[in-house]
Design a protein around this motif. Structure first.
Motif, PDB file in Angstrom:
ATOM      1  N   LEU A 241       0.823  -1.211   0.000  1.00 20.28           N
ATOM      2  CA  LEU A 241       0.000   0.000   0.000  1.00 20.28           C
ATOM      3  C   LEU A 241       0.863   1.270   0.000  1.00 20.28           C
ATOM      4  CD1 LEU A 241      -0.420   1.531   3.039  1.00 20.28           C
ATOM      5  CD2 LEU A 241      -1.548  -0.648   3.494  1.00 20.28           C
ATOM      6  N   THR A 242       2.114   1.163   0.491  1.00 20.78           N
ATOM      7  CA  THR A 242       3.033   2.294   0.383  1.00 20.78           C
ATOM      8  C   THR A 242       3.356   2.591  -1.079  1.00 20.78           C
ATOM      9  OG1 THR A 242       4.019   1.733   2.522  1.00 20.78           O
ATOM     10  CG2 THR A 242       5.292   3.184   1.097  1.00 20.78           C
ATOM     11  N   LEU A 243       3.514   1.531  -1.867  1.00 20.77           N
ATOM     12  CA  LEU A 243       3.812   1.694  -3.291  1.00 20.77           C
ATOM     13  C   LEU A 243       2.587   2.084  -4.109  1.00 20.77           C
ATOM     14  CD1 LEU A 243       6.120  -1.414  -3.842  1.00 20.77           C
ATOM     15  CD2 LEU A 243       6.814   0.980  -3.974  1.00 20.77           C
ATOM     16  N   LEU A 244       1.428   1.518  -3.788  1.00 22.67           N
ATOM     17  CA  LEU A 244       0.261   1.609  -4.665  1.00 22.67           C
ATOM     18  C   LEU A 244      -0.811   2.574  -4.187  1.00 22.67           C
ATOM     19  CD1 LEU A 244      -0.090  -2.216  -5.356  1.00 22.67           C
ATOM     20  CD2 LEU A 244       0.982  -0.508  -6.836  1.00 22.67           C
ATOM     21  N   ASP A 245      -0.880   2.858  -2.900  1.00 24.10           N
ATOM     22  CA  ASP A 245      -1.891   3.756  -2.341  1.00 24.10           C
ATOM     23  C   ASP A 245      -3.307   3.379  -2.779  1.00 24.10           C
ATOM     24  OD1 ASP A 245      -2.985   5.911  -0.944  1.00 24.10           O
ATOM     25  OD2 ASP A 245      -2.700   7.306  -2.624  1.00 24.10           O
ATOM     26  N   PRO A 246      -3.731   2.126  -2.540  1.00 24.72           N
ATOM     27  CA  PRO A 246      -5.081   1.734  -2.951  1.00 24.72           C
ATOM     28  C   PRO A 246      -6.144   2.316  -2.023  1.00 24.72           C
ATOM     29  CG  PRO A 246      -4.078  -0.037  -1.711  1.00 24.72           C
ATOM     30  CD  PRO A 246      -3.026   1.028  -1.845  1.00 24.72           C
ATOM     31  N   ARG A 247      -7.330   2.495  -2.566  1.00 18.87           N
ATOM     32  CA  ARG A 247      -8.454   2.945  -1.753  1.00 18.87           C
ATOM     33  C   ARG A 247      -9.080   1.774  -0.990  1.00 18.87           C
ATOM     34  NH1 ARG A 247     -10.160   7.810  -2.402  1.00 18.87           N
ATOM     35  NH2 ARG A 247      -9.384   7.895  -4.532  1.00 18.87           N
ATOM     36  N   THR A 248      -9.041   0.595  -1.624  1.00 16.33           N
ATOM     37  CA  THR A 248      -9.626  -0.602  -1.016  1.00 16.33           C
ATOM     38  C   THR A 248      -8.649  -1.756  -1.135  1.00 16.33           C
ATOM     39  OG1 THR A 248     -11.840   0.135  -1.690  1.00 16.33           O
ATOM     40  CG2 THR A 248     -11.612  -2.173  -1.037  1.00 16.33           C
ATOM     41  N   LEU A 249      -8.541  -2.529  -0.078  1.00 21.84           N
ATOM     42  CA  LEU A 249      -7.716  -3.726  -0.054  1.00 21.84           C
ATOM     43  C   LEU A 249      -8.661  -4.909   0.122  1.00 21.84           C
ATOM     44  CD1 LEU A 249      -4.867  -4.913   0.030  1.00 21.84           C
ATOM     45  CD2 LEU A 249      -4.746  -4.307   2.444  1.00 21.84           C
ATOM     46  N   ILE A 250      -8.724  -5.771  -0.888  1.00 18.07           N
ATOM     47  CA  ILE A 250      -9.652  -6.903  -0.902  1.00 18.07           C
ATOM     48  C   ILE A 250      -8.865  -8.182  -0.653  1.00 18.07           C
ATOM     49  CG2 ILE A 250     -11.393  -8.141  -2.243  1.00 18.07           C
ATOM     50  CD1 ILE A 250     -11.433  -5.616  -4.109  1.00 18.07           C
ATOM     51  N   ILE A 251      -9.259  -8.930   0.371  1.00 18.40           N
ATOM     52  CA  ILE A 251      -8.554 -10.163   0.717  1.00 18.40           C
ATOM     53  C   ILE A 251      -9.456 -11.356   0.421  1.00 18.40           C
ATOM     54  CG2 ILE A 251      -7.317 -11.434   2.508  1.00 18.40           C
ATOM     55  CD1 ILE A 251      -6.084  -8.724   1.983  1.00 18.40           C
ATOM     56  N   GLY A 252      -8.952 -12.274  -0.401  1.00 15.13           N
ATOM     57  CA  GLY A 252      -9.709 -13.476  -0.735  1.00 15.13           C
ATOM     58  C   GLY A 252      -8.853 -14.719  -0.570  1.00 15.13           C
ATOM     59  N   GLY A 253      -9.315 -15.823  -1.120  1.00  9.77           N
ATOM     60  CA  GLY A 253      -8.598 -17.083  -0.993  1.00  9.77           C
ATOM     61  C   GLY A 253      -9.001 -17.852   0.250  1.00  9.77           C
ATOM     62  N   GLY A 254      -8.445 -19.042   0.387  1.00  7.87           N
ATOM     63  CA  GLY A 254      -8.853 -19.953   1.459  1.00  7.87           C
ATOM     64  C   GLY A 254      -8.684 -19.392   2.850  1.00  7.87           C
ATOM     65  N   LEU A 255      -7.594 -18.658   3.097  1.00  9.29           N
ATOM     66  CA  LEU A 255      -7.354 -18.147   4.437  1.00  9.29           C
ATOM     67  C   LEU A 255      -8.395 -17.099   4.837  1.00  9.29           C
ATOM     68  CD1 LEU A 255      -5.103 -19.052   6.344  1.00  9.29           C
ATOM     69  CD2 LEU A 255      -3.891 -16.933   5.820  1.00  9.29           C
ATOM     70  N   ALA A 256      -8.920 -16.372   3.855  1.00  4.63           N
ATOM     71  CA  ALA A 256      -9.925 -15.339   4.140  1.00  4.63           C
ATOM     72  C   ALA A 256     -11.248 -15.946   4.611  1.00  4.63           C
ATOM     73  CB  ALA A 256     -10.161 -14.475   2.909  1.00  4.63           C
ATOM     74  N   GLU A 257     -11.435 -17.239   4.392  1.00  5.62           N
ATOM     75  CA  GLU A 257     -12.671 -17.894   4.847  1.00  5.62           C
ATOM     76  C   GLU A 257     -12.760 -17.944   6.371  1.00  5.62           C
ATOM     77  OE1 GLU A 257     -12.881 -21.659   2.884  1.00  5.62           O
ATOM     78  OE2 GLU A 257     -12.913 -20.762   0.875  1.00  5.62           O
ATOM     79  N   ALA A 258     -11.661 -17.616   7.044  1.00  8.30           N
ATOM     80  CA  ALA A 258     -11.683 -17.546   8.511  1.00  8.30           C
ATOM     81  C   ALA A 258     -12.449 -16.323   9.004  1.00  8.30           C
ATOM     82  CB  ALA A 258     -10.259 -17.523   9.056  1.00  8.30           C
ATOM     83  N   GLY A 259     -12.826 -15.423   8.102  1.00  5.78           N
ATOM     84  CA  GLY A 259     -13.643 -14.268   8.475  1.00  5.78           C
ATOM     85  C   GLY A 259     -12.936 -13.341   9.449  1.00  5.78           C
ATOM     86  N   GLU A 260     -13.657 -12.908  10.467  1.00  8.18           N
ATOM     87  CA  GLU A 260     -13.095 -11.930  11.400  1.00  8.18           C
ATOM     88  C   GLU A 260     -11.948 -12.485  12.232  1.00  8.18           C
ATOM     89  OE1 GLU A 260     -13.491  -8.642  11.520  1.00  8.18           O
ATOM     90  OE2 GLU A 260     -14.622  -9.026   9.687  1.00  8.18           O
TER      91      GLU A 260
END
Length: 314
Positions: A241-260
């Motif tokens: 995010l230091t390089l790209l300065d995104p407005r939104t960071l979207i996390i997916g994949g199997g590990l993201a299924e752990a939710g909160e």
């Protein structure tokens, strides 16, 4: 009804769809890649699957598909339409765009990288909808990303943009198959968490989902393993995010299924690391395993739009 063919080719299975003009999936199908029969058989399977979808679409909707989009893993030369290399499928320099176009009656075909294609869908119609700049990160066996800019995904000069999994976060750390040491995916992928948790409990059968469950029950060993992964992931994400300065960071994949269980400590870890940077929204992916097909459909419609504009200006 105008429609396109969308194919999402994975290491073990293929997902396919016929997509309408608004990106909606009108028909879906799945089948194994058949990689155990070798790379040529995989290619034949893709071509046969696409041809069956074309025939089905013509019968159901009264006309054949007007274009096709296909997402594949590995190294992809999107400009030339070549699937350059995929270790898990065993192919090299496959002119997949040309082969598919020939098999489908000469219709235009778009070829994309699987994670970038899924990231395109997440950005346009999923969790990043409305964001002009976003970063999509898939936490699976490895870690890969897609950099979204104004409705498109940046592939880079050589097709390697978004390979966040190979940011070095632990210099001198565990060796990575890429040749470096200490890469992010060696510490924060689903495979890395599975490996660390299996070592912690002495059971090779457990995986990252088991670790996440143990975290929710307060197991101190699980909390330690999980936090190590979260810290490594936060280090990599802050670099990105230091390089790209995104407005939104979207996390997916199997590990993201752990939710909160993942997102709460991850947001805290990223927040504690930023200084001058603007903190993006950190959100879970919304499209699940349909993202690849949806993205492949978007690639196909984009290709038609480009073709139409070229013809109008000629």
């Amino acid at each position: 009804m105008r429609h396109v063919i969308a194919l999402d080719v994975g290491g073990t299975g293929m997902k396919a769809a016929l997509a309408g003009t608004s990106g909606e999936l009108l028909h879906q199908a799945r089948r194994p890649t058949g990689r155990e029969r070798g790379p040529d058989a995989v290619i034949d399977g893709i071509l046969d699957f696409a041809a069956e979808l074309r025939a089905y679409g013509e019968e159901r909707f009264g006309e054949p598909a007007v274009a096709a989009g296909v997402a594949v893993p590995g190294i992809v030369d999107e400009q030339r339409g070549i699937a350059a290399y995929a270790a898990n499928l065993g192919w090299r320099d496959v002119p997949l765009r040309r082969l598919l176009s020939e098999r489908l009656g000469g219709i235009p075909v778009a070829l994309g990288h699987d994670v970038r294609t899924g990231g395109l869908a997440e950005g346009r119609i999923g969790a990043g909808r409305g964001a002009d700049r976003y970063l999509f990160v898939a936490l699976g066996t490895g870690i890969a990303g897609a950099i979204g800019v104004d409705g498109r995904v940046e592939s880079g000069a050589h097709g390697f943009a978004g390979e966040i999994g190979h940011i070095v976060v632990r210099p001198g750390g565990a060796p990575c198959p890429c040749g470096q040491h200490g890469c992010l995916e060696r510490f924060a992928s689903a495979a890395a968490v599975s490996e660390a948790w299996a070592a912690a409990v002495g059971d090779p059968e457990v995986d990252a989902a088991d670790c996440a469950k143990a975290v929710t029950s307060g197991d101190p060993n699980a909390v330690r393993v999980w936090q190590n992964a979260v810290d490594a992931l936060a280090d990599g994400l802050v670099t990105a995010l230091t390089l790209l300065d995104p407005r939104t960071l979207i996390i997916g994949g199997g590990l993201a299924e752990a939710g909160e269980t993942l997102f709460t400590p991850l947001r805290d870890a990223v927040r504690s690391r930023v200084t001058f940077q603007k903190l993006p929204s950190i959100v879970p992916a919304a499209l699940g395993d349909t993202a690849g097909c949806l993205g492949a459909g978007l690639l196909a419609w984009d290709l038609l739009d480009q073709t139409d504009r070229t013809e109008e200006s000629a």
